[in-house]
Design an enzyme around this catalytic site. Structure first.
Site, PDB file in Angstrom:
ATOM      1  N   GLU A  78       0.772  -1.027   0.064  1.00  0.00           N
ATOM      2  CA  GLU A  78       0.037  -0.095   0.023  1.00  0.00           C
ATOM      3  C   GLU A  78       0.938   1.399  -0.151  1.00  0.00           C
ATOM      4  OE1 GLU A  78      -3.889   2.164   2.639  1.00  0.00           O
ATOM      5  OE2 GLU A  78      -2.786   0.037   3.154  1.00  0.00           O
ATOM      6  N   LYS A 106      -8.719  -1.062   1.103  1.00  0.00           N
ATOM      7  CA  LYS A 106      -9.634  -1.599   1.979  1.00  0.00           C
ATOM      8  C   LYS A 106     -10.582  -2.727   1.370  1.00  0.00           C
ATOM      9  CE  LYS A 106      -9.156  -0.245   6.181  1.00  0.00           C
ATOM     10  NZ  LYS A 106      -8.639  -1.179   6.891  1.00  0.00           N
TER      11      LYS A 106
END
Length: 448
Positions: free
Chosen positions: A241, A261
């Site tokens: 990420e 997410k």
């Protein structure tokens, strides 16, 4: 104005190069891996360092600005990062932003970074290595580049099996924490919180954090992997990420964040894997979880971006990694005149994807249900002399503490994995998600 020198060299695997330097204090690396690998960086021998412990009340963001200095452009045809300040911003640095009275983990610093005039850059797409040097004049810049160039000739590290005896915290305790968060969400206190679980152990005698790094690079390359060796400590991250990126362009600074997410495990067959990916892409729960953090990050960027410039060009893109599928979104903006990458870091820290919404209240809930986080869920960052920034969220990360300073001392290791808890979260499924997320790190640690 700093001078810049670039010396092109033959390709060498950046993970191998980093491994050769990995035992040097303040050695640092950013490894871009996988099918879309771009630039990797290795650096050592900083000309200045900054370490802020919990009781050091200096303003960390003012200190960063002073350390990197006024922006000075590099070579227009050079790599994106051409020297600057790089290091670790622990999760607890967020206590300097919101003043929540967070605890601290094993005296990990809130901020630890070095200023690196010598950097090796690795262009994966063109398979070339570039030694970058920055200095007060062309001769000093060339000397700094030659320092970096010499690192390519260092012998490869002789790896040792890590063989960590890794043990997780009680799964029942984690499931109870998830259930409590679900109750708080239904009571209207928060909308989402990322709750993490902990694994702890020791490396085998003779093994070191660099051996874990080598295993990850070989078995499970990630786009934002990183490494930092501090005196008596080390961080190894296999993060998928990006946190924040700032790119200088035509006299302005463009900002980007890519929150993750939504998670599903990889399947055991091609058909099962495809079905799991399709179910994740269509999941209302995971899309809602992602959208909450997108909204949070839009608000964070809007604090320092020009009015009306914040956009969301991409929502819910499915990205597959060695052990999980994820949903990834992108938020962009244009920094307001007079604002810098450090201002963006301050406005957005800690990352929204590992806190929750609303961020401050989610952080309060996390502090009540987890031990102090230390480096976990903070960020590793590069802050360039030209004003650029790139950074990762420290998920899929292990922290190491050396037991004493004698030669051959063993290393304690801790790793964590979290899950975003929303109103319809199931405690058992969220616990299983943490196990999917930790699996690549556990394998690299050689855990049974």
């Amino acid at each position: 104005m700093l001078a810049t020198a670039l010396l092109e060299a033959v390709w060498r695997d950046p993970a191998e190069t980093l491994g050769a330097l990995a035992d040097e204090p303040w050695a640092i690396g950013f490894l871009s891996g996988g099918t879309d690998a771009g630039w990797s960086y290795v650096a050592a021998a900083p000309d200045a360092t900054l370490t802020l412990a919990a009781d050091d009340r200096r303003d960390p963001f003012a200190a960063l600005k002073e350390m990197v200095g006024e922006p000075t452009s590099g070579a227009p045809d050079g790599p994106p990062f051409q020297g600057g300040v790089a290091g670790l911003a622990s999760y607890d640095l967020g206590d300097r932003v919101e003043r929540l009275g967070l605890g601290r983990l094993d005296d990990w610093p809130d901020l630890a970074c070095g200023r690196y005039p010598s950097v090796l850059a690795f262009d994966h797409r063109r398979r070339r290595s570039i030694a970058v040097g920055r200095g007060a004049d062309p001769a000093a810049a060339r000397r700094a580049a030659e320092t970096a160039l010499a690192w390519l000739a260092l012998p490869a590290r002789q790896a040792a099996p890590p063989a960590a005896d890794l043990s997780p915290d009680d799964p029942a305790v984690y499931e109870a924490a998830v259930a409590e968060v679900v109750g708080r969400i239904h009571a209207g206190e928060i909308f989402q919180a990322n709750i993490a679980r902990r694994w702890r152990g020791r490396l085998a005698q003779g093994a070191a954090p660099a051996d874990v790094l080598a295993n990850l690079a070989a078995r499970s390359p990630a786009p934002f992997a990183s490494y930092l060796r501090l005196p008596g400590r080390a961080v190894v991250s296999n993060s998928p990420e990006r946190f924040l990126r700032v790119v200088p362009c035509d006299g302005r600074l463009t900002a980007e964040t890519q929150p993750i997410k939504g998670t599903a495990p990889r399947g055991r067959s091609e058909a099962e894997d495809r079905a799991l990916a399709e179910a994740l892409a269509a999941s209302p729960k995971d899309r809602a979880e992602n959208l909450m953090i997108v909204d949070l990050m839009r608000n964070d960027l809007a604090r320092v971006c020009s009015a009306g410039s914040v956009r969301t060009p991409e929502l819910f893109r499915l990205v597959s990694f060695a052990n999980v599928h994820h949903l990834v979104s992108t938020v962009t903006g244009l920094l307001a005149p007079g604002r810098t990458a450090v201002d963006l870091l301050q406005a957005s820290f800690p990352p929204g994807s590992i806190t929750g919404a609303p961020k401050v209240q989610a952080m309060k809930v996390i502090s009540q249900l987890e031990p102090p986080r230390g480096p976990f869920f903070g960020a590793m960052f590069q802050l360039g002399f030209d004003g650029m920034l790139d950074s990762s969220v420290l998920i899929r990360t292990a922290g190491f503490v050396q037991e004493g300073d004698r030669p051959g001392a063993t290393w304690r290791v801790e790793a964590r994995a979290g899950a975003g808890i929303v109103a319809d979260s199931d405690p058992r499924q969220e616990r299983q998600e943490t196990e999917s997320k930790i699996s690549a790190m556990a394998a690299a640690l050689g855990a049974a």
